[in-house]
Scaffold this motif. Structure first.
Motif, PDB file in Angstrom:
ATOM      1  N   UNK A  98       0.821  -1.210   0.000  1.00  0.00           N
ATOM      2  CA  UNK A  98       0.000   0.000   0.000  1.00  0.00           C
ATOM      3  C   UNK A  98       0.858   1.265   0.000  1.00  0.00           C
ATOM      4  N   UNK A  99       1.634   1.421  -1.041  1.00  0.00           N
ATOM      5  CA  UNK A  99       2.533   2.570  -1.151  1.00  0.00           C
ATOM      6  C   UNK A  99       1.732   3.867  -1.322  1.00  0.00           C
ATOM      7  N   UNK A 100       2.157   4.893  -0.607  1.00  0.00           N
ATOM      8  CA  UNK A 100       1.542   6.220  -0.693  1.00  0.00           C
ATOM      9  C   UNK A 100       2.654   7.249  -0.834  1.00  0.00           C
ATOM     10  N   UNK A 101       2.463   8.197  -1.753  1.00  0.00           N
ATOM     11  CA  UNK A 101       3.392   9.324  -1.913  1.00  0.00           C
ATOM     12  C   UNK A 101       2.720  10.586  -1.395  1.00  0.00           C
ATOM     13  N   UNK A 102       3.499  11.438  -0.786  1.00  0.00           N
ATOM     14  CA  UNK A 102       2.955  12.692  -0.269  1.00  0.00           C
ATOM     15  C   UNK A 102       3.591  13.878  -0.969  1.00  0.00           C
ATOM     16  N   UNK A 103       2.821  14.953  -1.056  1.00  0.00           N
ATOM     17  CA  UNK A 103       3.323  16.240  -1.544  1.00  0.00           C
ATOM     18  C   UNK A 103       2.838  17.309  -0.574  1.00  0.00           C
ATOM     19  N   UNK A 104       3.773  17.986   0.103  1.00  0.00           N
ATOM     20  CA  UNK A 104       3.405  19.078   0.995  1.00  0.00           C
ATOM     21  C   UNK A 104       3.885  20.394   0.404  1.00  0.00           C
ATOM     22  N   UNK A 105       3.169  21.460   0.743  1.00  0.00           N
ATOM     23  CA  UNK A 105       3.426  22.770   0.152  1.00  0.00           C
ATOM     24  C   UNK A 105       3.629  23.792   1.268  1.00  0.00           C
ATOM     25  N   UNK A 106       4.708  24.561   1.163  1.00  0.00           N
ATOM     26  CA  UNK A 106       4.989  25.645   2.113  1.00  0.00           C
ATOM     27  C   UNK A 106       5.133  26.946   1.339  1.00  0.00           C
ATOM     28  N   UNK A 107       4.633  28.042   1.919  1.00  0.00           N
ATOM     29  CA  UNK A 107       4.976  29.364   1.414  1.00  0.00           C
ATOM     30  C   UNK A 107       5.587  30.154   2.559  1.00  0.00           C
ATOM     31  N   UNK A 108       5.774  31.431   2.398  1.00  0.00           N
ATOM     32  CA  UNK A 108       6.468  32.223   3.411  1.00  0.00           C
ATOM     33  C   UNK A 108       5.630  32.460   4.670  1.00  0.00           C
ATOM     34  N   UNK A 109       4.381  31.970   4.673  1.00  0.00           N
ATOM     35  CA  UNK A 109       3.550  32.014   5.861  1.00  0.00           C
ATOM     36  C   UNK A 109       3.494  30.671   6.576  1.00  0.00           C
ATOM     37  N   UNK A 110       4.210  29.662   6.026  1.00  0.00           N
ATOM     38  CA  UNK A 110       4.209  28.354   6.648  1.00  0.00           C
ATOM     39  C   UNK A 110       3.534  27.306   5.782  1.00  0.00           C
ATOM     40  N   UNK A 111       3.089  26.192   6.367  1.00  0.00           N
ATOM     41  CA  UNK A 111       2.471  25.116   5.598  1.00  0.00           C
ATOM     42  C   UNK A 111       1.130  25.526   5.005  1.00  0.00           C
ATOM     43  N   UNK A 112       0.919  25.146   3.744  1.00  0.00           N
ATOM     44  CA  UNK A 112      -0.357  25.402   3.050  1.00  0.00           C
ATOM     45  C   UNK A 112      -1.103  24.065   2.991  1.00  0.00           C
ATOM     46  N   UNK A 113      -1.756  23.699   4.063  1.00  0.00           N
ATOM     47  CA  UNK A 113      -2.304  22.349   4.179  1.00  0.00           C
ATOM     48  C   UNK A 113      -3.428  22.076   3.187  1.00  0.00           C
ATOM     49  N   UNK A 114      -4.122  23.106   2.754  1.00  0.00           N
ATOM     50  CA  UNK A 114      -5.183  22.889   1.758  1.00  0.00           C
ATOM     51  C   UNK A 114      -4.608  22.466   0.413  1.00  0.00           C
ATOM     52  N   UNK A 115      -3.314  22.706   0.185  1.00  0.00           N
ATOM     53  CA  UNK A 115      -2.669  22.335  -1.076  1.00  0.00           C
ATOM     54  C   UNK A 115      -1.933  21.005  -0.986  1.00  0.00           C
ATOM     55  N   UNK A 116      -1.914  20.387   0.206  1.00  0.00           N
ATOM     56  CA  UNK A 116      -1.267  19.081   0.349  1.00  0.00           C
ATOM     57  C   UNK A 116      -1.980  18.055  -0.545  1.00  0.00           C
ATOM     58  N   UNK A 117      -1.221  17.089  -1.040  1.00  0.00           N
ATOM     59  CA  UNK A 117      -1.807  16.026  -1.850  1.00  0.00           C
ATOM     60  C   UNK A 117      -1.164  14.689  -1.491  1.00  0.00           C
ATOM     61  N   UNK A 118      -1.978  13.621  -1.549  1.00  0.00           N
ATOM     62  CA  UNK A 118      -1.472  12.260  -1.404  1.00  0.00           C
ATOM     63  C   UNK A 118      -1.773  11.495  -2.677  1.00  0.00           C
ATOM     64  N   UNK A 119      -0.895  10.546  -3.016  1.00  0.00           N
ATOM     65  CA  UNK A 119      -1.065   9.731  -4.213  1.00  0.00           C
ATOM     66  C   UNK A 119      -0.962   8.258  -3.830  1.00  0.00           C
ATOM     67  N   UNK A 120      -2.045   7.514  -4.061  1.00  0.00           N
ATOM     68  CA  UNK A 120      -1.996   6.066  -3.883  1.00  0.00           C
ATOM     69  C   UNK A 120      -1.281   5.475  -5.090  1.00  0.00           C
ATOM     70  N   UNK A 121      -0.170   4.808  -4.852  1.00  0.00           N
ATOM     71  CA  UNK A 121       0.677   4.312  -5.939  1.00  0.00           C
ATOM     72  C   UNK A 121       0.315   2.846  -6.245  1.00  0.00           C
ATOM     73  N   UNK A 122      -0.047   2.591  -7.497  1.00  0.00           N
ATOM     74  CA  UNK A 122      -0.395   1.239  -7.941  1.00  0.00           C
ATOM     75  C   UNK A 122       0.320   0.942  -9.250  1.00  0.00           C
ATOM     76  N   UNK A 123       0.354  -0.337  -9.597  1.00  0.00           N
ATOM     77  CA  UNK A 123       0.921  -0.737 -10.875  1.00  0.00           C
ATOM     78  C   UNK A 123       2.436  -0.745 -10.924  1.00  0.00           C
TER      79      UNK A 123
END
Length: 612
Positions: free
Chosen positions: A412-437
């Motif tokens: 069950x591999x999962x990749x994460x993408x987190x986003x920061x700007x100069x105000x700190x973490x932008x959690x609404x822009x975070x993304x996860x990817x379920x990796x298959x195949x």
């Protein structure tokens, strides 16, 4: 008309975003570090937010808010204990914006008489002249009466006045409804009555493990006798005992000590001290020490204690220091402090009961204050500037993205993408990817799929690209990122791989660039701290995503997915707490009270149950 209440030198928005919703006490300071105000809250975030609303503040509050330069918090186990802690801090620090609180005599206590054949427990307020023990203080009379009612139903110790007790000739109504054992008419033996007294004292002192064991044994005995209704009543009593136990963490015993906790994250350490005198928390202080040579929290604590306590302190030297980590040089520190102050002192990290609770309070306050510091806009600005200089970037990056991969032996591999700007973490822009195949455990293929999906969609939706892309890994992972960006025709992003380095310890990361060169940054560089913060957040986000996907696929009890928790330990956990929901609500200390659960395993169980 809006009030002009927001101070120019305090970033209240970022502070409130990261503030906990737990009960506790907040202390407001001015730019000179002098205390302004102490307050308590059932929900710290909601309460402190009211000081920074745009309108409707009284004039006095507006004056206070304009002078705020910093706020420190201390998390308390409950609102009641936060109230008592607030009272202690105000008496000790005398903040100019606080109204003088009531005298100690106005706080209610539970009184247990002594020197009688059948001692009584009762409500008490006022001077402590009677011979006996006093438990408290409690925040209000309602809390005392609620506890007395529980004690009456559970232990049956008499609460009637001596005049009533001495003149009874037959059992009263309380005996008939099961709320008194009837000592006045000898319906209980002296031996059994004094056993009830001992259990009452243990409850009031917070020593409930023996009580739980006894009640559990009685519940099992009732079940074996097929007395299921009685067993259910005892089960409910166990649950009630856990919910209403009046552990007086803020005030207990007669200890004179400093509880010193150290937490660190992203290369920054925070030390929080609770000053306990005569069993009462008299104050607290937060420090952000800078120590380039310290390798862990224990080293930071050793250096801090040596600097602070050798040669005396601002406060009276306590009898003991309790620390969150065991120090390698405890004996040397004790000897040095004794030589400089001519006073013996004890240093230990192995504590129990209320001392452990004080240490837990200091740890939680340290974590919260460190989190607020790391996400402070001024701190973030300094980190971005340092990062630009360290990486020799032409412009300061406005947006940073970071990718990480998580799986369990390829499952069950999962990749994460987190986003920061100069105000700190932008959690609404975070993304996860379920990796298959892909082949299980192939991190390169997982990274390629995640990057392709992320930036194909960014291009399709014409969204802004980050100026800096961090990849958790070395040359191999960075090579995959270069390949994907080349295929997508993206060449305006700076790519940097973050490898753990040979020691694999924080502060020794190796940065890998597209042209093949490698670079290390000094461990105390704010730019490196920013990279660590972003990388660790990507790691956390990937792990929680993977655990959620894995647990969902297994479709089993949450306890079955915890390593080391087999059928026997699951049964013991459920038996001890009475059900899965009670296990979920238990803290680490409660879990560790189960016979087969060690402290380390309790931490693992708690982490697994609350990973989301």
């Amino acid at each position: 008309m809006a009030n002009s209440t927001v101070p120019t030198d305090f970033d209240h928005k970022t502070f409130l975003e990261n503030l906990t919703k737990q009960p506790g006490v907040y202390q407001m300071y001015d730019s000179d570090g002098k205390i302004l105000y102490v307050g308590k809250a059932k929900n710290l975030k909601n309460r402190v937010s009211t000081y920074f609303q745009s309108s409707g503040l009284p004039i006095k509050t507006q004056v206070l808010v304009k002078r705020i330069a910093s706020i420190e918090i201390t998390v308390a186990p409950s609102e009641a204990e936060a109230l008592v802690l607030e009272h202690n801090l105000i008496k000790a620090q005398k903040p100019p914006f606080n109204v003088l609180l009531r005298d100690d005599k106005s706080f209610p206590y539970i009184f247990l008489s002594q020197g009688e054949r059948h001692p009584r427990i009762a409500f008490h307020r006022g001077t402590k002249k009677k011979k006996g023990r006093y438990f408290g203080p409690f925040p209000n009379s309602g809390a005392v009466r609620e506890s007395l009612s529980f004690l009456q139903k559970t232990f049956g110790v008499r609460q009637c006045e001596d005049s009533v007790y001495k003149n009874r000739h037959r059992p009263c109504l309380l005996f008939q409804i099961g709320r008194c054992s009837g000592p006045c008419v000898d319906r209980v033996s002296d031996e059994d009555y004094h056993a009830d007294i001992e259990q009452t004292v243990m409850f009031l002192e917070g020593k409930n493990e023996v009580l739980h064991q006894q009640l559990t044994a009685k519940m099992e005995e009732a079940s074996e006798s097929l007395a299921f209704e009685k067993a259910a009543q005892i089960r409910d009593r166990i649950t009630a005992l856990r919910q209403v136990q009046a552990q007086q963490v803020v005030e207990a015993g007669h200890s004179n000590l400093d509880a010193i906790a150290c937490v660190s994250e992203n290369g920054v350490a925070c030390i929080h001290i609770l000053y306990v005198r005569q069993g009462r928390i008299m104050g607290s202080k937060n420090y952000l020490p800078k120590d380039r040579l310290a390798h862990n929290e224990a080293d930071v604590l050793s250096a801090f204690i040596a600097h602070t306590y050798i040669g005396g302190t601002q406060m009276e030297l306590p009898a003991a220091l309790i620390t969150s980590h065991k120090l390698n040089d405890e004996e040397a520190l004790v000897e040095a402090i004794m030589l400089s102050s001519k006073k013996a002192i004890k240093i230990t990290s192995n504590v129990r009961t209320y001392r452990a609770k004080w240490l837990a309070m200091a740890l939680e306050a340290g974590r919260q204050n460190l989190k607020n510091h790391l996400n402070n806009k001024q701190t973030l600005r300094q980190r971005y500037e340092a990062l630009q200089e360290a990486l020799s970037l032409d412009d300061m990056p406005n947006t940073i993205e970071c990718f990480d991969i998580s799986h369990s032996s390829g499952e069950k591999t999962v990749a994460s993408c987190v986003v920061f700007d100069q105000n700190g973490p932008c959690k609404s822009d975070y993304r996860r990817f379920n990796i298959d195949g892909i082949t299980g455990g192939d991190d390169f293929a997982a990274m390629e799929q995640a990057l392709s999906r992320r930036y194909t969609r960014v291009q399709k939706e014409a969204k802004a690209l980050p100026e800096l892309l961090l990849i958790d890994g070395g040359k191999g992972q960075l090579g995959i990122a270069k390949k994907v960006m080349g295929e997508l025709g993206i060449d305006e992003i700076t790519l940097v791989g973050v490898a753990k380095g040979t020691t694999r310890k924080p502060g020794f990361e190796t940065l890998v660039f597209e042209d093949g060169r490698e670079q290390t940054i000094e461990s105390d560089n704010p730019g490196l701290h920013l990279i660590q913060q972003v990388r660790d957040e990507a790691h956390r986000f990937a792990i929680t995503g993977h655990k959620h996907r894995r647990d969902k696929s297994r479709k089993t009890s949450v306890l079955e997915g915890i390593p080391g928790i087999g059928p026997k330990r699951r049964r013991e956990l459920l038996k001890h707490f009475g059900g899965l929901q009670e296990v979920m609500n238990a803290n680490v200390d409660d879990l560790a009270k189960v016979a087969s659960i060690s402290k380390k395993m309790a931490e693992e169980v708690y982490s697994a149950l609350h990973s989301e």
